[in-house]
Design an enzyme around this catalytic site. Structure first.
Site, PDB file in Angstrom:
ATOM      1  N   GLN A 101      10.242   6.517  -5.061  1.00  0.00           N
ATOM      2  CA  GLN A 101       8.866   5.619  -4.546  1.00  0.00           C
ATOM      3  C   GLN A 101       7.646   6.401  -4.830  1.00  0.00           C
ATOM      4  O   GLN A 101       7.579   7.330  -4.530  1.00  0.00           O
ATOM      5  CB  GLN A 101       9.287   5.737  -3.126  1.00  0.00           C
ATOM      6  CG  GLN A 101       8.212   4.670  -2.368  1.00  0.00           C
ATOM      7  CD  GLN A 101       8.498   5.078  -0.935  1.00  0.00           C
ATOM      8  OE1 GLN A 101       9.026   6.141  -0.489  1.00  0.00           O
ATOM      9  NE2 GLN A 101       7.642   4.216  -0.026  1.00  0.00           N
ATOM     10  N   GLY A 102       6.887   5.630  -5.862  1.00  0.00           N
ATOM     11  CA  GLY A 102       5.661   6.087  -6.062  1.00  0.00           C
ATOM     12  C   GLY A 102       4.584   5.484  -5.556  1.00  0.00           C
ATOM     13  O   GLY A 102       3.647   4.576  -5.864  1.00  0.00           O
TER      14      GLY A 102
ATOM     15  N   SER B  20       2.353   7.435  -2.509  1.00  0.00           N
ATOM     16  CA  SER B  20       1.091   8.556  -2.142  1.00  0.00           C
ATOM     17  C   SER B  20       0.494   9.049  -3.543  1.00  0.00           C
ATOM     18  O   SER B  20       1.098   9.310  -4.457  1.00  0.00           O
ATOM     19  CB  SER B  20       1.881   9.697  -1.481  1.00  0.00           C
ATOM     20  OG  SER B  20       2.535   9.261  -0.529  1.00  0.00           O
TER      21      SER B  20
ATOM     22  N   SER C 134       9.678  12.037  -3.693  1.00  0.00           N
ATOM     23  CA  SER C 134      11.022  12.546  -3.274  1.00  0.00           C
ATOM     24  C   SER C 134      11.969  12.030  -4.553  1.00  0.00           C
ATOM     25  O   SER C 134      11.684  10.947  -4.965  1.00  0.00           O
ATOM     26  CB  SER C 134      11.739  12.229  -1.953  1.00  0.00           C
ATOM     27  OG  SER C 134      10.794  12.449  -0.954  1.00  0.00           O
TER      28      SER C 134
ATOM     29  N   GLU D 259      11.387   1.665   6.210  1.00  0.00           N
ATOM     30  CA  GLU D 259      11.694   3.036   6.379  1.00  0.00           C
ATOM     31  C   GLU D 259      12.182   3.478   7.937  1.00  0.00           C
ATOM     32  O   GLU D 259      12.496   4.452   8.205  1.00  0.00           O
ATOM     33  CB  GLU D 259      10.423   3.901   6.025  1.00  0.00           C
ATOM     34  CG  GLU D 259      10.187   4.024   4.603  1.00  0.00           C
ATOM     35  CD  GLU D 259       9.161   5.230   4.283  1.00  0.00           C
ATOM     36  OE1 GLU D 259       7.995   4.932   4.815  1.00  0.00           O
ATOM     37  OE2 GLU D 259       9.366   6.066   3.387  1.00  0.00           O
TER      38      GLU D 259
ATOM     39  N   GLU E 245       0.767  10.929  13.883  1.00  0.00           N
ATOM     40  CA  GLU E 245      -0.603  10.462  14.290  1.00  0.00           C
ATOM     41  C   GLU E 245      -0.855   8.960  13.644  1.00  0.00           C
ATOM     42  O   GLU E 245      -1.156   8.295  14.694  1.00  0.00           O
ATOM     43  CB  GLU E 245      -1.940  11.233  13.531  1.00  0.00           C
ATOM     44  CG  GLU E 245      -2.017  12.586  14.139  1.00  0.00           C
ATOM     45  CD  GLU E 245      -0.866  13.494  13.671  1.00  0.00           C
ATOM     46  OE1 GLU E 245      -0.515  13.355  12.408  1.00  0.00           O
ATOM     47  OE2 GLU E 245      -0.795  14.414  14.134  1.00  0.00           O
TER      48      GLU E 245
HETATM   49  C1  LIG Z   1       9.546  15.455   2.962  1.00  0.00           C
HETATM   50  C2  LIG Z   1       8.254  14.199   2.453  1.00  0.00           C
HETATM   51  C3  LIG Z   1       9.000  13.246   1.690  1.00  0.00           C
HETATM   52  C4  LIG Z   1       8.112  12.609   0.999  1.00  0.00           C
HETATM   53  N1  LIG Z   1       8.429  11.653   0.220  1.00  0.00           N
HETATM   54  C5  LIG Z   1       7.526  10.546  -0.495  1.00  0.00           C
HETATM   55  C6  LIG Z   1       8.042   9.595  -1.515  1.00  0.00           C
HETATM   56  O1  LIG Z   1       9.115   9.861  -2.079  1.00  0.00           O
HETATM   57  N2  LIG Z   1       7.038   9.015  -2.123  1.00  0.00           N
HETATM   58  C7  LIG Z   1       5.650   8.945  -1.825  1.00  0.00           C
HETATM   59  O2  LIG Z   1       4.980   8.123  -2.297  1.00  0.00           O
HETATM   60  N3  LIG Z   1       5.345   9.580  -0.652  1.00  0.00           N
HETATM   61  C8  LIG Z   1       6.126  10.544   0.124  1.00  0.00           C
HETATM   62  N4  LIG Z   1       5.574  11.616   0.873  1.00  0.00           N
HETATM   63  C9  LIG Z   1       4.197  11.404   1.351  1.00  0.00           C
HETATM   64  C10 LIG Z   1       3.863  10.998   2.725  1.00  0.00           C
HETATM   65  O3  LIG Z   1       3.914   9.706   2.772  1.00  0.00           O
HETATM   66  C11 LIG Z   1       2.510  11.515   2.972  1.00  0.00           C
HETATM   67  O4  LIG Z   1       2.502  12.897   3.010  1.00  0.00           O
HETATM   68  C12 LIG Z   1       2.099  10.732   4.325  1.00  0.00           C
HETATM   69  O5  LIG Z   1       1.943   9.417   4.419  1.00  0.00           O
HETATM   70  C13 LIG Z   1       0.930  11.366   4.854  1.00  0.00           C
HETATM   71  O6  LIG Z   1      -0.197  11.578   3.891  1.00  0.00           O
HETATM   72  P1  LIG Z   1      -1.170  12.615   3.440  1.00  0.00           P
HETATM   73  O7  LIG Z   1      -0.009  13.883   2.872  1.00  0.00           O
HETATM   74  O8  LIG Z   1      -1.868  12.180   2.085  1.00  0.00           O
HETATM   75  O9  LIG Z   1      -1.951  12.979   4.835  1.00  0.00           O
HETATM   76  P2  LIG Z   1      -3.244  12.696   5.097  1.00  0.00           P
HETATM   77  O10 LIG Z   1      -3.110  11.152   5.202  1.00  0.00           O
HETATM   78  O11 LIG Z   1      -4.259  13.273   4.239  1.00  0.00           O
HETATM   79  O12 LIG Z   1      -3.462  13.123   6.598  1.00  0.00           O
HETATM   80  C14 LIG Z   1      -3.668  14.489   6.891  1.00  0.00           C
HETATM   81  C15 LIG Z   1      -3.688  14.577   8.410  1.00  0.00           C
HETATM   82  O13 LIG Z   1      -4.739  13.549   9.061  1.00  0.00           O
HETATM   83  C16 LIG Z   1      -3.940  12.782  10.018  1.00  0.00           C
HETATM   84  N5  LIG Z   1      -4.668  11.416   9.786  1.00  0.00           N
HETATM   85  C17 LIG Z   1      -4.886  10.434   8.565  1.00  0.00           C
HETATM   86  N6  LIG Z   1      -5.285   9.531   9.143  1.00  0.00           N
HETATM   87  C18 LIG Z   1      -5.526   9.385  10.379  1.00  0.00           C
HETATM   88  C19 LIG Z   1      -5.852   8.527  11.348  1.00  0.00           C
HETATM   89  N7  LIG Z   1      -6.360   7.347  10.912  1.00  0.00           N
HETATM   90  N8  LIG Z   1      -5.880   8.861  12.625  1.00  0.00           N
HETATM   91  C20 LIG Z   1      -5.356   9.804  12.934  1.00  0.00           C
HETATM   92  N9  LIG Z   1      -4.874  10.990  12.066  1.00  0.00           N
HETATM   93  C21 LIG Z   1      -4.769  10.690  10.865  1.00  0.00           C
HETATM   94  C22 LIG Z   1      -2.743  12.746   9.520  1.00  0.00           C
HETATM   95  O14 LIG Z   1      -1.589  12.408  10.583  1.00  0.00           O
HETATM   96  C23 LIG Z   1      -2.166  14.274   8.912  1.00  0.00           C
HETATM   97  O15 LIG Z   1      -1.987  14.976  10.036  1.00  0.00           O
HETATM   98  C24 LIG Z   1       6.511  12.376   1.331  1.00  0.00           C
HETATM   99  C25 LIG Z   1       6.061  13.456   2.383  1.00  0.00           C
HETATM  100  C26 LIG Z   1       6.835  14.574   2.900  1.00  0.00           C
HETATM  101  C27 LIG Z   1       6.345  15.411   3.708  1.00  0.00           C
END
Ligand SMILES: Cc1cc2nc3c(=O)[nH]c(=O)nc-3n(C[C@H](O)[C@H](O)[C@H](O)COP(=O)(O)OP(=O)(O)OC[C@H]3O[C@@H](n4cnc5c(N)ncnc54)[C@H](O)[C@@H]3O)c2cc1C
Length: 395
Positions: A127-128, A130, A162, A245, A378
């Protein structure tokens, strides 16, 4: 809330139970904590067997190779898989998220081309979604899809993908119009990972695995027939994927948690704390009892959620409640396990003193990602705040 199974559900359960008894591989223990690649090959063969037995894609319509199962049958399926200690399936994202999105938004040609190979694990999907600046705020994505004749030319980067290392195909969301409000200029494409210009780089996690990846796209040409839904209307398809999901997966998780709990109690009778078994340590007993109570609460919450969906046909806010609860509970439980097991609990698989081949060390480290993947805690709380409590939207 009616928690009893109907006669039809009981007969489904018995048929499945008998099939699992005859088919769950006996050598699963040898592969459970094996390296990522051989373990994955093993899981592909297992999924193929499930597919041939008619058990893959349970909720999918029969026309596309599924079983057209009811929600309660899906719950039974995950529970029985966990009770039989069956290996999980390999094509997790294809089965749970991407197949259902193609069923809902794809063309007939796409359904014919892709769905059965997802079920049989012949083609693995990632899944592309993020990007470095688009996670919780997915609509901020910038990876570009530019129309050139009968192809989209894709340039940009995705992250945390992933199964990127194993994938044959990617469900990709790209920006096709930068001049409209950000939710509106997004398009979903199905991308062959062998297309020239696709570069997959591993990201090492603290578990030591490279379970997810970065994917770079350099002038990657994607035929227009691989567009899902309508151009610039990919947001609806992306939300469809995200909704899947929060499926019925939690039903199986609860049984796995119960099994982990039973194993930890067993270990507490032999692991020594200050010269006596941990099971006699009053503070440890309190913590174990608290974990047990929370795993029971998870079971009750799940039954309430499934019962509601059964009655109304639509998922409620329970999806977000469940996601917060299972992910944070798993972190609390693994923390208690580490306190109980002491330093031996930190040892990894190949160490002769590791407990359960390092499963506890791995479990503790892997749980950290639980509250991030599939939407952070969050974000789940924001969803509950806005859609359930009627609070103003968060920005
Ligand atoms: C094990 C694992 C597998 C994954 N697999 C995939 C995958 O296959 N494909 C894919 O596309 N992605 C994947 N992801 C990515 C995942 O979807 C993102 O990490 C997730 O959506 C959070 O985005 P970010 O890491 O950019 O954090 P950010 O969005 O930058 O968030 C950083 C922090 O700020 C907080 N925050 C952000 N916005 C708000 C708000 N409006 N209010 C309050 N708090 C807020 C968040 O809760 C977090 O604590 C995976 C992640 C993990 C850990």
């Amino acid at each position: 809330m009616d928690l009893n199974l109907t006669a039809e559900e009981l007969s489904f359960r018995d048929e499945l139970r008998a099939w699992l008894k005859a088919n769950v591989p006996k050598d699963w223990d040898e592969f459970r904590e094996a390296a990522m690649e051989p373990r994955f090959e093993y899981l592909k063969i297992w999924q193929r067997k499930l597919y041939e037995g008619g058990w893959a894609g349970l909720s999918w319509p029969k026309a596309y190779g599924g079983r057209g199962a009811s929600l309660m049958q899906q719950v039974i399926f995950w529970q029985e898989m966990a009770l039989a200690d069956a290996p999980p399936m390999a094509n997790v994202l294809g089965l749970g998220l991407i197949g259902p999105t193609i069923i809902a938004f794809g063309t007939e040609a796409q359904k014919t081309r892709f769905l059965r190979k997802i079920l049989s694990a012949e083609e693995i999907w990632c899944q592309g979604f993020s990007e470095p600046d688009a996670g919780s705020d997915l609509a901020n994505l910038r990876c570009e899809g530019r129309l050139e004749g009968d192809h989209y030319v894709v340039n940009g980067q995705k992250v945390w993908n992933s199964y990127g290392w194993a994938a044959d195909w990617c469900e990709l969301v790209v920006r096709t119009d930068p001049n409209v409000p950000k939710h509106k200029g997004i398009t979903m494409l199905l991308v062959d990972m062998k297309t020239p210009g696709v570069e997959v780089r591993p990201l090492r996690q603290m578990t030591g695995e490279t379970e997810f990846n970065e994917i770079f796209f350099h002038d990657v040409r994607v035929p227009v027939e691989n567009l899902v839904g309508k151009v610039n209307e990919g947001w609806a398809a992306a939300i469809g994927t995200l909704m899947h999901e929060r499926g019925t997966f939690g039903a199986g998780l609860q049984i796995i948690y119960q099994r982990n709990m039973a194993r930890l109690i067993e270990l507490s009778r032999t692991i020594q704390h200050n010269g006596r078994p941990a099971a006699q340590d009053p503070l440890m007993r309190q913590k174990l009892a608290q974990c047990y109570a929370e795993i029971e609460i998870m079971r009750m919450n799940q039954m309430r959620a499934f019962s509601r969906i059964n009655a109304t046909g639509v998922p409620g806010p329970e999806g977000s409640i469940q996601k917060i609860f299972w992910s944070e509970l798993n972190q609390r439980f693994q923390q208690v396990a580490q306190e109980l097991l002491g330093p031996y609990g930190q040892l990894e698989g190949d160490d002769p003193h590791a407990i359960d081949k390092g499963a506890w060390s791995y479990g503790y480290l892997r749980t950290r990602g639980n509250t991030i993947e599939a939407g952070t805690s969050e974000i789940q709380r924001n969803i509950i705040g806005h859609f359930v409590l009627g609070l103003p939207k968060s920005y």
